[in-house]
Design a protein around this motif. Structure first.
Motif, PDB file in Angstrom:
ATOM      1  N   CYS A 127       0.828  -1.207   0.000  1.00 13.48           N
ATOM      2  CA  CYS A 127       0.000   0.000   0.000  1.00 13.48           C
ATOM      3  C   CYS A 127       0.862   1.256   0.000  1.00 13.48           C
ATOM      4  O   CYS A 127       0.521   2.249  -0.661  1.00 13.48           O
ATOM      5  CB  CYS A 127      -0.942  -0.014   1.200  1.00 13.48           C
ATOM      6  SG  CYS A 127      -2.183  -1.332   1.121  1.00 13.48           S
ATOM      7  N   ARG A 130       2.047   1.889  -3.461  1.00 14.85           N
ATOM      8  CA  ARG A 130       1.020   2.482  -4.322  1.00 14.85           C
ATOM      9  C   ARG A 130       0.987   4.004  -4.227  1.00 14.85           C
ATOM     10  O   ARG A 130       0.623   4.675  -5.186  1.00 14.85           O
ATOM     11  CB  ARG A 130      -0.369   1.920  -3.961  1.00 14.85           C
ATOM     12  CG  ARG A 130      -0.632   0.540  -4.512  1.00 14.85           C
ATOM     13  CD  ARG A 130      -2.088   0.140  -4.340  1.00 14.85           C
ATOM     14  NE  ARG A 130      -2.349  -1.075  -5.088  1.00 14.85           N
ATOM     15  CZ  ARG A 130      -2.664  -1.111  -6.370  1.00 14.85           C
ATOM     16  NH1 ARG A 130      -2.762   0.014  -7.050  1.00 14.85           N
ATOM     17  NH2 ARG A 130      -2.876  -2.251  -6.978  1.00 14.85           N
ATOM     18  N   ILE A 154      -4.298   7.399   2.879  1.00 20.78           N
ATOM     19  CA  ILE A 154      -4.795   6.580   1.774  1.00 20.78           C
ATOM     20  C   ILE A 154      -4.252   5.158   1.883  1.00 20.78           C
ATOM     21  O   ILE A 154      -4.992   4.176   1.731  1.00 20.78           O
ATOM     22  CB  ILE A 154      -4.416   7.204   0.423  1.00 20.78           C
ATOM     23  CG1 ILE A 154      -5.166   8.525   0.219  1.00 20.78           C
ATOM     24  CG2 ILE A 154      -4.730   6.244  -0.727  1.00 20.78           C
ATOM     25  CD1 ILE A 154      -4.720   9.285  -1.009  1.00 20.78           C
ATOM     26  N   LEU A 158      -6.278   1.651   2.224  1.00 21.93           N
ATOM     27  CA  LEU A 158      -6.098   0.531   1.290  1.00 21.93           C
ATOM     28  C   LEU A 158      -5.673  -0.740   2.016  1.00 21.93           C
ATOM     29  O   LEU A 158      -6.063  -1.846   1.632  1.00 21.93           O
ATOM     30  CB  LEU A 158      -5.053   0.900   0.235  1.00 21.93           C
ATOM     31  CG  LEU A 158      -5.432   2.027  -0.730  1.00 21.93           C
ATOM     32  CD1 LEU A 158      -4.262   2.354  -1.643  1.00 21.93           C
ATOM     33  CD2 LEU A 158      -6.661   1.666  -1.547  1.00 21.93           C
ATOM     34  N   GLN A 161      -8.108  -3.273   3.008  1.00 21.22           N
ATOM     35  CA  GLN A 161      -8.679  -4.057   1.908  1.00 21.22           C
ATOM     36  C   GLN A 161     -10.210  -3.949   1.897  1.00 21.22           C
ATOM     37  O   GLN A 161     -10.925  -4.952   1.918  1.00 21.22           O
ATOM     38  CB  GLN A 161      -8.224  -5.513   1.989  1.00 21.22           C
ATOM     39  CG  GLN A 161      -6.709  -5.656   1.832  1.00 21.22           C
ATOM     40  CD  GLN A 161      -6.223  -7.088   1.820  1.00 21.22           C
ATOM     41  OE1 GLN A 161      -6.746  -7.955   2.530  1.00 21.22           O
ATOM     42  NE2 GLN A 161      -5.230  -7.360   1.003  1.00 21.22           N
ATOM     43  N   ILE A 165     -14.328   3.087   0.156  1.00 19.31           N
ATOM     44  CA  ILE A 165     -13.578   4.123   0.856  1.00 19.31           C
ATOM     45  C   ILE A 165     -14.424   5.392   0.868  1.00 19.31           C
ATOM     46  O   ILE A 165     -14.912   5.829  -0.178  1.00 19.31           O
ATOM     47  CB  ILE A 165     -12.215   4.407   0.194  1.00 19.31           C
ATOM     48  CG1 ILE A 165     -11.270   3.214   0.386  1.00 19.31           C
ATOM     49  CG2 ILE A 165     -11.581   5.672   0.775  1.00 19.31           C
ATOM     50  CD1 ILE A 165      -9.923   3.387  -0.289  1.00 19.31           C
ATOM     51  N   LEU A 186      -5.757   8.174  -5.181  1.00 16.03           N
ATOM     52  CA  LEU A 186      -7.017   7.590  -4.722  1.00 16.03           C
ATOM     53  C   LEU A 186      -7.815   7.033  -5.892  1.00 16.03           C
ATOM     54  O   LEU A 186      -8.354   5.912  -5.826  1.00 16.03           O
ATOM     55  CB  LEU A 186      -7.814   8.653  -3.971  1.00 16.03           C
ATOM     56  CG  LEU A 186      -9.094   8.215  -3.265  1.00 16.03           C
ATOM     57  CD1 LEU A 186      -8.829   7.087  -2.294  1.00 16.03           C
ATOM     58  CD2 LEU A 186      -9.720   9.406  -2.539  1.00 16.03           C
ATOM     59  N   ALA A 189      -6.133   3.838  -7.354  1.00 13.34           N
ATOM     60  CA  ALA A 189      -6.397   2.662  -6.519  1.00 13.34           C
ATOM     61  C   ALA A 189      -7.822   2.164  -6.710  1.00 13.34           C
ATOM     62  O   ALA A 189      -8.073   0.951  -6.768  1.00 13.34           O
ATOM     63  CB  ALA A 189      -6.152   3.003  -5.053  1.00 13.34           C
ATOM     64  N   SER A 190      -8.762   3.090  -6.847  1.00 15.16           N
ATOM     65  CA  SER A 190     -10.152   2.703  -7.083  1.00 15.16           C
ATOM     66  C   SER A 190     -10.283   1.910  -8.372  1.00 15.16           C
ATOM     67  O   SER A 190     -10.941   0.862  -8.423  1.00 15.16           O
ATOM     68  CB  SER A 190     -11.032   3.951  -7.133  1.00 15.16           C
ATOM     69  OG  SER A 190     -12.346   3.640  -7.544  1.00 15.16           O
ATOM     70  N   LEU A 193      -8.139  -1.603  -8.120  1.00 12.53           N
ATOM     71  CA  LEU A 193      -8.578  -2.559  -7.101  1.00 12.53           C
ATOM     72  C   LEU A 193     -10.090  -2.731  -7.058  1.00 12.53           C
ATOM     73  O   LEU A 193     -10.593  -3.550  -6.295  1.00 12.53           O
ATOM     74  CB  LEU A 193      -8.067  -2.122  -5.726  1.00 12.53           C
ATOM     75  CG  LEU A 193      -6.546  -1.983  -5.596  1.00 12.53           C
ATOM     76  CD1 LEU A 193      -6.167  -1.426  -4.228  1.00 12.53           C
ATOM     77  CD2 LEU A 193      -5.858  -3.322  -5.840  1.00 12.53           C
ATOM     78  N   ILE A 195     -12.347  -0.616  -5.935  1.00 12.66           N
ATOM     79  CA  ILE A 195     -12.917  -0.095  -4.696  1.00 12.66           C
ATOM     80  C   ILE A 195     -13.891   1.031  -5.021  1.00 12.66           C
ATOM     81  O   ILE A 195     -13.585   1.921  -5.814  1.00 12.66           O
ATOM     82  CB  ILE A 195     -11.810   0.422  -3.757  1.00 12.66           C
ATOM     83  CG1 ILE A 195     -10.867  -0.724  -3.367  1.00 12.66           C
ATOM     84  CG2 ILE A 195     -12.402   1.064  -2.509  1.00 12.66           C
ATOM     85  CD1 ILE A 195      -9.634  -0.265  -2.613  1.00 12.66           C
TER      86      ILE A 195
END
Length: 270
Positions: A127, A130, A154, A158, A161, A165, A186, A189-190, A193, A195
């Motif tokens: 994380c 990232r 952030i 993450l 998991q 968020i 952010l 990552a969305s 992953l 999210i």
């Protein structure tokens, strides 16, 4: 992923949320846009039950959110939070701050002793990678700049998991360059992953730049819902009553201002 129906939140005689209906799709990056005091933070706090709704229903991944302790523990394993003011522990190392995102998934004894298994340390390192802070893992968090502390926030989210968020004004105290860096991490990552992200903002330019969809909130009500290219002058008038063209320009991050109320950015390096 998130379904809200008839959400009302009162504080005494004051009604902060006035019957919110909202749907957020899995993996969506949704921006909730509105001025200070519009009810944005209250909305996020009701979703993760930091504030108890007065009435209405909230569903996460098809399950109604209840207020009992077992349901709350499950909810907060699925839903991570990023705060405006970082909420890091200054004296802990960067890595230890990120590892606190793993506490909900650990046995009670280990989490009380803060003894982290190797797999959790590996998750924390990934994380940090990232958000490009892996090289600062062993530093005390209070040695970092504001932008770096938010990137730690952030990474901590993450590391949990989560499926969702909730980011509450995550760039309100950052300068424009740092703000875009934080929001880019952010959103990346969305996407990568899957999210779901609900991000509160009051900066119009950032909402248009980063939101896949924008929900405008004013005085506790949803007054706009649509794509960034549908955020017209008329829609902005509903979100920010009394906002004229000059005010809109001054609210732009490129003009160095945070919101129509003309709060100054605290300039910090990324």
């Amino acid at each position: 992923m998130i379904k809200i129906r008839g959400l009302i939140k009162r504080y005494g005689e004051f009604e902060a949320l006035k019957g919110i209906d909202l749907d957020v799709a899995p993996g969506e990056f949704l921006v909730v846009l509105g001025p200070s005091g519009a009810g944005k933070s209250t909305l996020l706090r009701c979703i993760n039950r930091l504030a108890e709704p007065t009435s209405g229903d909230i569903f996460i991944d098809g399950q109604r959110v209840a207020g009992d302790s077992a349901s709350l523990r499950k909810l907060r394993c699925q839903v991570a939070m990023i705060f405006q003011h970082y909420n890091v522990v200054p004296r802990l190392s960067v890595q230890k701050n990120v590892l606190t995102g793993r506490l909900g998934a650990m046995p009670s004894l280990l989490s009380w002793l803060q003894v982290f298994p190797c797999k959790d340390i590996a998750i924390a390192r990934e994380c940090l990678r990232r958000v490009e802070l892996e090289d600062k893992a062993e530093l005390r968090t209070d040695t970092l700049s504001g932008g770096q502390k938010q990137r730690v926030g952030i990474a901590r989210a993450l590391a949990q998991q989560p499926k969702i968020i909730l980011a509450d004004e995550p760039v309100a105290s950052l300068d424009p360059k740092t703000s875009r860096t934080v929001l880019s991490y952010l959103k990346q990552a969305s996407r990568e992953l899957g999210i779901t992200v609900v991000c509160n903002l009051h900066q119009i330019d950032y909402a248009r730049e980063f939101g896949e969809r924008i929900v405008g909130v004013s005085a506790g009500r949803v007054v706009f819902e649509g794509r960034p290219d549908e955020l017209s002058d008329a829609a902005l008038q509903r979100i920010y009553p009394g906002l004229d063209e000059g005010d809109a320009r001054r609210s732009s991050p490129s003009a160095g201002m945070a919101e129509p109320a003309l709060h100054q950015f605290a300039l910090e390096e990324a």
